[in-house]
Design an enzyme around this catalytic site. Structure first.
Site, short mmCIF file in Angstrom:
data_model
loop_
_atom_site.label_atom_id
_atom_site.label_comp_id
_atom_site.label_asym_id
_atom_site.label_seq_id
_atom_site.Cartn_x
_atom_site.Cartn_y
_atom_site.Cartn_z
N GLU A 33 -3.33 1.01 -6.58
CA GLU A 33 -2.11 0.18 -7.00
C GLU A 33 -2.03 0.26 -8.50
OE1 GLU A 33 0.56 -1.17 -6.24
OE2 GLU A 33 -0.36 -1.91 -4.48
N CYS B 275 0.89 -1.34 -0.08
CA CYS B 275 0.05 0.19 -0.04
C CYS B 275 0.76 1.13 0.00
CB CYS B 275 -0.77 -0.07 1.19
SG CYS B 275 -1.94 1.42 1.32
#
Length: 271
Positions: free
Chosen positions: A114, A2
């Site tokens: 992402e 993350c």
């Protein structure tokens, strides 16, 4: 992993979702659609209040800096590298194991970004190409629009170069726990592109479902083996993902438009 996420929920809304008992209006953060490491973020935690006789833990909404600095660190310089802790090893890594047993939190978000690592890109990198191809970013969020509750850890670090009454004498920092990305089909997948989170990236933030919130936040729970059971991945089929503008790749860009869903990946990017 993350490395970026979006956080636009108001404290009043988070207070209702997480049954917050205490938060300070002066710690209110502006909506942030491109949260990057070292930025301040909201954290939900259970901790006794200072200067009160009641020792019970109180559910609080606090403001922490993303990038954990262990209490024993000599300087805070490594915090920007400690943004993620792996669920598989968090209980044994020196930087995280003390926080894991006593200082756990939930980091609420709208969702996370992402960048897809496609087969073509990997081949180009293996060949030693100097120019890296553009990666296509995706926004990942709960399919039902609920808060994305990321499992996290927090720490306090004392800057011994400053006096006790200095406003920056104490650092409150945090890290996001990550796990293997789901290989099962997304609840809602883009028309073209990845069909699962693992197709985008091999890691993902560990999302805690509401049935685990109280146990995860409870500071009375200190047994590492019992805590590790709470790090099991959430049930499959809860997430959706869609392509967004490559503008999110620049941390200076920050606005609600970053969450706009694209009909297809941008031209020139890879999947």
């Amino acid at each position: 992993m993350c490395g970026r996420f979006a956080s636009s929920r108001r404290p009043e809304d988070l207070a209702g979702v997480f049954e917050i008992e205490k938060w300070e209006p002066e710690e209110t953060l502006a909506p942030d659609y491109n949260v990057a490491p070292t930025k301040e973020v909201y954290a939900v935690l259970d901790r006794p209040l200072k200067d009160v006789p009641d020792p019970r833990p109180v559910r609080q909404l606090r403001k922490l800096k993303w990038g954990l600095v262990p209490s024993w660190a000599k300087t805070p310089e490594g915090g920007a590298r400690m943004i993620n802790a792996r669920a598989e090893t968090v209980h044994e890594k020196p930087s995280y194991r003390r926080a894991f047993t006593s200082r756990r939190c939930i980091l609420p978000a709208d969702g996370y970004y992402e960048w897809v690592t496609g087969e073509q890109e990997r081949e180009l990198e293996v060949e030693g190409r100097r120019k890296r191809p553009r990666k296509q970013p995706y926004f990942v969020l709960p399919a039902d629009g609920s808060v994305f509750a990321m499992a996290g850890l927090y720490e306090f670090w004392r800057d011994r170069t400053l006096p006790d009454d200095h406003p920056q004498a104490w650092w409150a920092t945090c890290s996001v726990i990550t796990t293997e990305a789901e290989q099962t089909p997304l609840a809602v997948a883009p028309a073209e592109g990845p069909g699962s989170l693992a197709d985008i990236h091999p890691r993902m933030p560990l999302m805690l479902t509401p049935d685990r919130w109280d146990a995860w936040l409870d500071p009375a729970r200190t047994d590492p083996d019992e805590l590790r059971e709470l790090l099991a991945p959430p049930p499959a089929g809860l997430m959706r993902a869609y392509p967004v503008s490559t503008a999110v790749s620049n941390v200076r860009n920050n606005g609600e438009e970053l969450l706009k869903e694209l009909a297809a990946p941008e031209e020139g990017t890879l999947f």
